[in-house]
Design an enzyme around this catalytic site. Structure first.
Site, PDB file in Angstrom:
ATOM      1  N   LYS A 161      19.997 -31.811   2.739  1.00 44.17           N
ATOM      2  CA  LYS A 161      19.025 -31.923   1.652  1.00 44.17           C
ATOM      3  C   LYS A 161      17.718 -32.525   2.153  1.00 44.17           C
ATOM      4  O   LYS A 161      16.689 -31.878   2.116  1.00 44.17           O
ATOM      5  CB  LYS A 161      19.614 -32.722   0.498  1.00 44.17           C
ATOM      6  CG  LYS A 161      20.516 -31.842  -0.346  1.00 44.17           C
ATOM      7  CD  LYS A 161      21.761 -32.482  -0.831  1.00 44.17           C
ATOM      8  CE  LYS A 161      22.670 -31.449  -1.459  1.00 44.17           C
ATOM      9  NZ  LYS A 161      24.022 -31.958  -1.647  1.00 44.17           N
ATOM     10  N   ASP A 209      26.090 -43.113  -1.506  1.00 49.11           N
ATOM     11  CA  ASP A 209      25.892 -41.712  -1.152  1.00 49.11           C
ATOM     12  C   ASP A 209      24.403 -41.433  -1.385  1.00 49.11           C
ATOM     13  O   ASP A 209      23.950 -41.412  -2.518  1.00 49.11           O
ATOM     14  CB  ASP A 209      26.767 -40.832  -2.060  1.00 49.11           C
ATOM     15  CG  ASP A 209      26.539 -39.338  -1.841  1.00 49.11           C
ATOM     16  OD1 ASP A 209      25.689 -38.961  -1.011  1.00 49.11           O
ATOM     17  OD2 ASP A 209      27.231 -38.545  -2.521  1.00 49.11           O
ATOM     18  N   TRP A 265      28.698 -35.863  -8.376  1.00 49.54           N
ATOM     19  CA  TRP A 265      29.067 -36.280  -7.017  1.00 49.54           C
ATOM     20  C   TRP A 265      29.737 -37.642  -7.031  1.00 49.54           C
ATOM     21  O   TRP A 265      30.693 -37.878  -6.295  1.00 49.54           O
ATOM     22  CB  TRP A 265      27.850 -36.261  -6.088  1.00 49.54           C
ATOM     23  CG  TRP A 265      27.312 -34.880  -5.860  1.00 49.54           C
ATOM     24  CD1 TRP A 265      26.077 -34.415  -6.207  1.00 49.54           C
ATOM     25  CD2 TRP A 265      27.989 -33.772  -5.235  1.00 49.54           C
ATOM     26  NE1 TRP A 265      25.949 -33.103  -5.842  1.00 49.54           N
ATOM     27  CE2 TRP A 265      27.093 -32.679  -5.242  1.00 49.54           C
ATOM     28  CE3 TRP A 265      29.265 -33.600  -4.681  1.00 49.54           C
ATOM     29  CZ2 TRP A 265      27.433 -31.427  -4.716  1.00 49.54           C
ATOM     30  CZ3 TRP A 265      29.604 -32.360  -4.153  1.00 49.54           C
ATOM     31  CH2 TRP A 265      28.690 -31.297  -4.176  1.00 49.54           C
TER      32      TRP A 265
END
Ligand SMILES: *Cc1c(COP(=O)(O)O)cnc(C)c1O
Length: 362
Positions: free
Chosen positions: A197, A173, A103
C-alpha cells in the site's frame, strides 16, 4: 493506454514514478554486477547491502535507534495477525484488541484461535465510521499487548493521535498508512505493514520490533514464525523476497529525498483536502463515510446519491485516466486511495472530475 493512469487502487497501489524509473535503469545490470537484483544471491554482498540499507532507512525515517530492529518477512500483514499472538500471547494471558474495521476484526479472530482476547473498544456500530475516543477504551487487567489498526483501508478512518498505555506493549497494523506522517514510533512495541500500500510492491511485510519484544518472543513455535530467528539472521534466515525489499528501499530513499515524514504529512493533508473539500462542498451529492474527526488521508470513502450514479462515476473516471475508485463491498460507493506516492495532480484531477460530474448529474 499510452500514458500512465492516476491509480487510486487500495493495494497493490501506485508507486512513485522516479522509483520505477530507477528500478528500470538498474533492471538489467545492477550497479555493475552484470545481473538484476532478482537474479542475485541473497547471500551476496550486493544484496546484503540492500537489506541493511533498507533497515537503516526505515529506522531513520521512524526516528528509531538501536533498540529496534526492522524485519523483512513474507506472508503479508495477514500472517502477522497470527504471528503476533503466537509470539506474545502466552497461556493464561489475554491480548486486547481495538476494533476499527475488517482488518482489526481479522487480527482479533486469528488471535482468538491461539489464546484469550478481549475487545477493548469497537466502533462496529455504525459500520466503522470512526475511531473510538480514549474514554471508550476499556483494557483488560494487564494484557499481553494492545493491538490497533492505525488506518482502516476499507472504511477510510485513521487514528489522528495514538493512545499511550504506558508499559503495556502497543502493537499496530500500519499496512495502509505507515510513513504517511511523523509519529512517535518509540511508543510502539511492534509495528507491521504489508508493503503493497504505502511502501512498495507486494511480497514483503515490514515488521518494526523493539528489542525487548524479540527477547520475550516465544521459541516453541514453527521456526519461520519466530521473530527472534528472523532478527538474529538479519531477515536472511531463508530466501527473502529480495526484489520487493530492493523496491521498498528505493521508496524509502525517495521518501527521504522528498523531505521525510513531515513533508509527506503536509502533502498528504493538502491532497486529501482537495477531495474532502469537494465532498463537503457538494450539498450532500457526495457523502463521506467517515466521521470528520476520524477521516483518513490515505483512503477517502464516499457515496453518491444512488448506485447507478456510482457505477457511472467509476466508468467515466476510468475513461479519463483515473482508475481504482470503486469502493470495497462492505462500504459501497467510492474509495480514493491517496497514498504517499499519489501525486497532488492526481488528487486535483479527481476533485475536478467530481465537481464536473456533480454539475452534470446533480
Ligand atoms: C491490506 C491490509 C491487510 C492485509 O494485507 P496482506 O498483506 O494482503 O495480508 C491488513 N491490514 C490492513 C490495514 C490492510 O490495509
Amino acid at each position: 493506454m499510452t500514458e500512465r493512469v492516476f491509480n487510486f487502487n487500495a493495494g497493490p497501489a501506485t508507486l512513485p514514478l522516479p522509483v520505477l524509473e530507477e528500478a528500470q535503469r538498474e533492471m538489467l545490470n545492477y550497479r555493475g554486477s552484470g545481473m538484476s537484483v532478482m537474479e542475485m544471491s541473497h547471500r551476496s554482498k550486493e544484496y546484503e547491502a540492500i537489506n541493511n540499507e533498507a533497515e537503516a532507512n526505515m529506522k531513520e525515517l521512524l526516528g528509531l535507534g538501536d533498540n529496534y530492529r526492522v524485519l523483512f518477512l513474507q506472508g503479508g500483514a495477514s500472517t502477522q495477525f497470527a504471528m503476533v499472538p503466537m509470539n506474545f500471547l502466552q497461556p493464561g494471558q489475554r491480548a486486547d484488541y481495538i476494533l476499527t474495521g475488517s482488518w482489526s476484526e481479522k487480527a482479533q479472530k486469528e488471535a482468538a484461535k491461539l489464546g484469550q482476547t478481549h475487545i477493548a473498544a469497537t466502533t462496529q456500530e455504525g459500520n466503522y465510521k470512526r475511531i473510538p475516543s480514549l474514554e471508550e477504551i476499556q483494557l483488560s487487567e494487564s494484557p499481553a499487548y494492545v493491538h490497533i489498526t492505525s488506518n482502516n483501508t476499507i472504511f477510510g478512518t485513521q487514528w489522528q493521535s495514538f493512545p499511550d498505555f504506558g508499559n503495556i506493549p502497543l502493537v499496530a497494523d500500519m499496512s495502509s498508512d505507515i510513513l504517511c506522517k511523523p509519529f512517535d514510533a518509540s511508543k510502539f512495541a511492534l509495528i507491521y505493514a504489508g508493503a503493497q500500500k504505502n511502501l512498495g510492491p507486494s511480497g514483503v511485510t515490514v515488521v518494526v520490533i523493539r528489542q525487548d519484544m524479540i527477547e520475550k518472543a516465544a521459541t516453541n513455535i514453527p521456526t519461520m514464525l519466530r521473530y527472534d530467528i528472523h532478527a538474529k539472521n538479519n531477515s536472511l534466515y531463508n530466501t527473502p523476497p529480495s526484489y520487493s525489499v530492493y523496491m521498498v528501499n528505493l521508496v524509502l530513499k525517495w521518501l527521504k529525498a522528498q523531505g521525510g515524514l513531515a513533508s509527506m504529512e503536509q502533502r498528504n493533508l493538502e491532497k486529501a483536502a482537495l477531495i474532502y473539500d469537494t465532498i463537503d462542498g457538494s450539498n450532500g451529492f457526495y457523502s463521506g463515510h467517515a466521521d470528520k474527526d476520524s477521516r483518513s488521508t490515505m483512503n477517502i470513502t464516499f457515496r453518491l446519491p444512488n448506485e447507478d450514479l456510482e457505477k457511472t462515476f467509476a466508468s467515466e473516471a476510468t475513461k479519463q485516466g483515473m482508475i481504482g475508485l470503486k469502493g470495497h463491498r462492505s462500504v459501497g460507493g467510492m474509495r480514493a486511495s491517496t497514498y504517499n506516492a499519489m501525486s497532488r495532480e492526481g488528487c486535483q484531477a479527481l476533485a475536478d472530475f467530481m465537481k464536473e460530474f456533480m454539475r452534470k448529474n446533480g
